[in-house]
Design a protein around this motif. Sequence first.
Motif, PDB file in Angstrom:
ATOM      1  N   UNK A 185       0.776  -1.162  -0.143  1.00  0.00           N
ATOM      2  CA  UNK A 185       0.014   0.121   0.221  1.00  0.00           C
ATOM      3  C   UNK A 185       0.702   1.093   0.097  1.00  0.00           C
ATOM      4  N   UNK A 186       2.039   1.311  -0.704  1.00  0.00           N
ATOM      5  CA  UNK A 186       2.776   2.503  -0.549  1.00  0.00           C
ATOM      6  C   UNK A 186       2.327   3.485  -1.299  1.00  0.00           C
ATOM      7  N   UNK A 187       2.625   4.650  -0.928  1.00  0.00           N
ATOM      8  CA  UNK A 187       2.172   5.955  -1.401  1.00  0.00           C
ATOM      9  C   UNK A 187       3.205   6.742  -2.034  1.00  0.00           C
ATOM     10  N   UNK A 188       3.009   7.468  -3.043  1.00  0.00           N
ATOM     11  CA  UNK A 188       3.988   8.430  -3.512  1.00  0.00           C
ATOM     12  C   UNK A 188       4.078   9.665  -2.527  1.00  0.00           C
ATOM     13  N   UNK A 189       5.092   9.946  -2.278  1.00  0.00           N
ATOM     14  CA  UNK A 189       5.394  11.347  -1.203  1.00  0.00           C
ATOM     15  C   UNK A 189       6.677  12.218  -1.854  1.00  0.00           C
ATOM     16  N   UNK A 190       6.221  13.252  -2.595  1.00  0.00           N
ATOM     17  CA  UNK A 190       7.293  13.882  -3.245  1.00  0.00           C
ATOM     18  C   UNK A 190       8.336  13.287  -4.135  1.00  0.00           C
ATOM     19  N   UNK A 191       7.705  12.075  -4.970  1.00  0.00           N
ATOM     20  CA  UNK A 191       8.291  11.398  -5.803  1.00  0.00           C
ATOM     21  C   UNK A 191       8.781  10.143  -5.262  1.00  0.00           C
ATOM     22  N   UNK A 192       8.850   9.778  -3.662  1.00  0.00           N
ATOM     23  CA  UNK A 192       9.563   8.894  -3.329  1.00  0.00           C
ATOM     24  C   UNK A 192       8.189   7.723  -2.799  1.00  0.00           C
ATOM     25  N   UNK A 193       8.417   6.659  -2.709  1.00  0.00           N
ATOM     26  CA  UNK A 193       7.569   5.649  -2.331  1.00  0.00           C
ATOM     27  C   UNK A 193       7.582   5.402  -0.814  1.00  0.00           C
ATOM     28  N   UNK A 194       6.658   5.429   0.006  1.00  0.00           N
ATOM     29  CA  UNK A 194       6.767   5.435   1.469  1.00  0.00           C
ATOM     30  C   UNK A 194       5.675   4.158   1.827  1.00  0.00           C
ATOM     31  N   UNK A 195       6.203   3.479   2.506  1.00  0.00           N
ATOM     32  CA  UNK A 195       5.309   2.290   3.025  1.00  0.00           C
ATOM     33  C   UNK A 195       5.261   2.271   4.671  1.00  0.00           C
ATOM     34  N   UNK A 196       4.070   1.632   5.131  1.00  0.00           N
ATOM     35  CA  UNK A 196       3.861   1.749   6.599  1.00  0.00           C
ATOM     36  C   UNK A 196       5.228   0.963   7.218  1.00  0.00           C
ATOM     37  N   UNK A 197       5.382   1.472   8.572  1.00  0.00           N
ATOM     38  CA  UNK A 197       6.635   1.012   9.039  1.00  0.00           C
ATOM     39  C   UNK A 197       6.523  -0.741   9.347  1.00  0.00           C
ATOM     40  N   UNK A 198       7.573  -1.247   9.750  1.00  0.00           N
ATOM     41  CA  UNK A 198       7.977  -2.680   9.976  1.00  0.00           C
ATOM     42  C   UNK A 198       7.485  -3.489   8.711  1.00  0.00           C
ATOM     43  N   UNK A 199       7.998  -2.842   7.669  1.00  0.00           N
ATOM     44  CA  UNK A 199       7.890  -3.895   6.406  1.00  0.00           C
ATOM     45  C   UNK A 199       6.220  -4.049   5.874  1.00  0.00           C
ATOM     46  N   UNK A 200       5.664  -2.955   5.935  1.00  0.00           N
ATOM     47  CA  UNK A 200       4.221  -2.955   5.645  1.00  0.00           C
ATOM     48  C   UNK A 200       3.287  -3.414   6.662  1.00  0.00           C
ATOM     49  N   UNK A 201       3.281  -3.151   8.046  1.00  0.00           N
ATOM     50  CA  UNK A 201       2.649  -3.330   8.934  1.00  0.00           C
ATOM     51  C   UNK A 201       1.109  -2.973   8.622  1.00  0.00           C
ATOM     52  N   UNK A 202       0.341  -4.064   8.897  1.00  0.00           N
ATOM     53  CA  UNK A 202      -1.317  -3.628   9.037  1.00  0.00           C
ATOM     54  C   UNK A 202      -2.123  -3.627  10.077  1.00  0.00           C
ATOM     55  N   UNK A 203      -2.886  -2.218  10.035  1.00  0.00           N
ATOM     56  CA  UNK A 203      -3.239  -1.735  11.264  1.00  0.00           C
ATOM     57  C   UNK A 203      -4.603  -2.276  11.395  1.00  0.00           C
ATOM     58  N   UNK A 204      -4.947  -3.371  12.403  1.00  0.00           N
ATOM     59  CA  UNK A 204      -6.342  -3.631  12.875  1.00  0.00           C
ATOM     60  C   UNK A 204      -7.116  -2.619  13.748  1.00  0.00           C
ATOM     61  N   UNK A 205      -8.302  -2.533  13.539  1.00  0.00           N
ATOM     62  CA  UNK A 205      -9.555  -1.907  14.242  1.00  0.00           C
ATOM     63  C   UNK A 205      -9.778  -2.711  15.206  1.00  0.00           C
ATOM     64  N   UNK A 206      -9.279  -2.423  16.309  1.00  0.00           N
ATOM     65  CA  UNK A 206      -9.818  -3.264  17.655  1.00  0.00           C
ATOM     66  C   UNK A 206     -10.849  -2.522  18.551  1.00  0.00           C
ATOM     67  N   UNK A 207     -11.929  -3.192  18.485  1.00  0.00           N
ATOM     68  CA  UNK A 207     -13.174  -2.447  19.353  1.00  0.00           C
ATOM     69  C   UNK A 207     -12.825  -2.868  20.769  1.00  0.00           C
ATOM     70  N   UNK A 208     -12.556  -2.048  21.918  1.00  0.00           N
ATOM     71  CA  UNK A 208     -11.984  -2.308  23.011  1.00  0.00           C
ATOM     72  C   UNK A 208     -13.165  -1.616  24.153  1.00  0.00           C
ATOM     73  N   UNK A 209     -13.799  -2.769  24.771  1.00  0.00           N
ATOM     74  CA  UNK A 209     -14.916  -2.118  25.735  1.00  0.00           C
ATOM     75  C   UNK A 209     -14.623  -2.136  27.265  1.00  0.00           C
ATOM     76  N   UNK A 210     -14.739  -0.943  27.869  1.00  0.00           N
ATOM     77  CA  UNK A 210     -14.469  -0.981  29.382  1.00  0.00           C
ATOM     78  C   UNK A 210     -15.329  -1.966  30.123  1.00  0.00           C
ATOM     79  N   UNK A 211     -15.278  -2.227  31.274  1.00  0.00           N
ATOM     80  CA  UNK A 211     -16.148  -2.979  31.994  1.00  0.00           C
ATOM     81  C   UNK A 211     -17.550  -2.265  32.318  1.00  0.00           C
ATOM     82  N   UNK A 212     -17.376  -0.796  32.406  1.00  0.00           N
ATOM     83  CA  UNK A 212     -18.277   0.040  32.426  1.00  0.00           C
ATOM     84  C   UNK A 212     -19.372   0.119  31.289  1.00  0.00           C
TER      85      UNK A 212
END
Length: 351
Positions: A160-187
């Motif tokens: 999912x690299x994006x071009x930034x000022x002529x350079x390709x930038x990927x997510x850290x850690x070799x393209x880490x994929x960020x999950x959406x985790x729904x976290x509910x407090x006990x309240x």
Amino acid sequence: MVSTGTLLSYFKAAHPQKIFVQVLSTLDAAANMYLFFYFSLIISLLEASWAQNTPRQVVWGSVVFTRYGESVPYGLPAAGTLTPLGAQQLAGAGSAFRRRYIMPSSNPSLSLSRIQGLSVSLENSQVSVSTVSAENMVASAQAFMQGLYPPSLAVRLPSNMAEVNGSLVDCPLNGYQYPLISTYSFDDPTSAYISGNMHCPLHLAGVLNFFFTPEYKKIIEQADSFYKDLYPQLLFNVYDRSMLSLLNAPMIYEYLSYQYLHNSTARGTISSADIGQARHLANQWAHATSRGEDNILGRNGLLAIGGKTLAHMVLHALRDNEATKGASNKLSLIFGGHESMMAFINVAVSP
């Protein structure tokens, strides 16, 4: 509240042969023993299609409930945090489910298990991840997702690299994929769907009534003798003597197991047979206090309240998947404790 049997009866009545319930246990090879209720419950919505009298299984969606990984036990510094071993356990479980539901082509025996339309790279619109705000449960969800959807470059996926000022930038850690985790407090009321037994006074009353049953009286003498012998060996200055009872059997087992795995001195003090006995008592306690049937411990199956609330969450996910013809809730992941898992099994799986 979901009544006993609702989860299965709904699909069996309306959609014969569409629901599949499976319990998987995970063996900890390093310890050569089963971790305390460390397994995943899988509920899959299936469709059997027939072509020229040849059955074909299609998986449209699945719900997976996974217990948290090994954690630092109560009585030690940083109690309740996921250990490196626990993180590896959950990452390994995530990898196993990736091979089952996302990339089964590498294993011909799982070729019919792939969830239809589930992307090989993470799309949070397809996968829901839910847990409560306990540190080890959130960390377990994160570790599981690292195995389920590893960095894109590590598995040679389109980046999912994006071009930034002529350079390709990927997510850290070799393209880490960020999950959406729904976290509910006990309240948060939503947390009750994952940990319905927590802060429930009727459930607590049913648990306390266990002390007056013949079953409790049958095993208490053995338990008291076992804990009394262990106290000076490994539990002294960790727990107060008054805490050494069947009521705390799971906590005591997790402490002993942790020490046996990570402390060479402990391995010279207690034996694998001691660990097995501690696990046996913890299993007995967990089963007795999560029953689904009405008995002296609680009317209306209140001991299984955690399983009933979890069944509501499972049923909602499967119904939504069915209503959208498999477009949403393709994979619903829930992370919690053994209490809800055992109660759910007693409600939905047991006769």
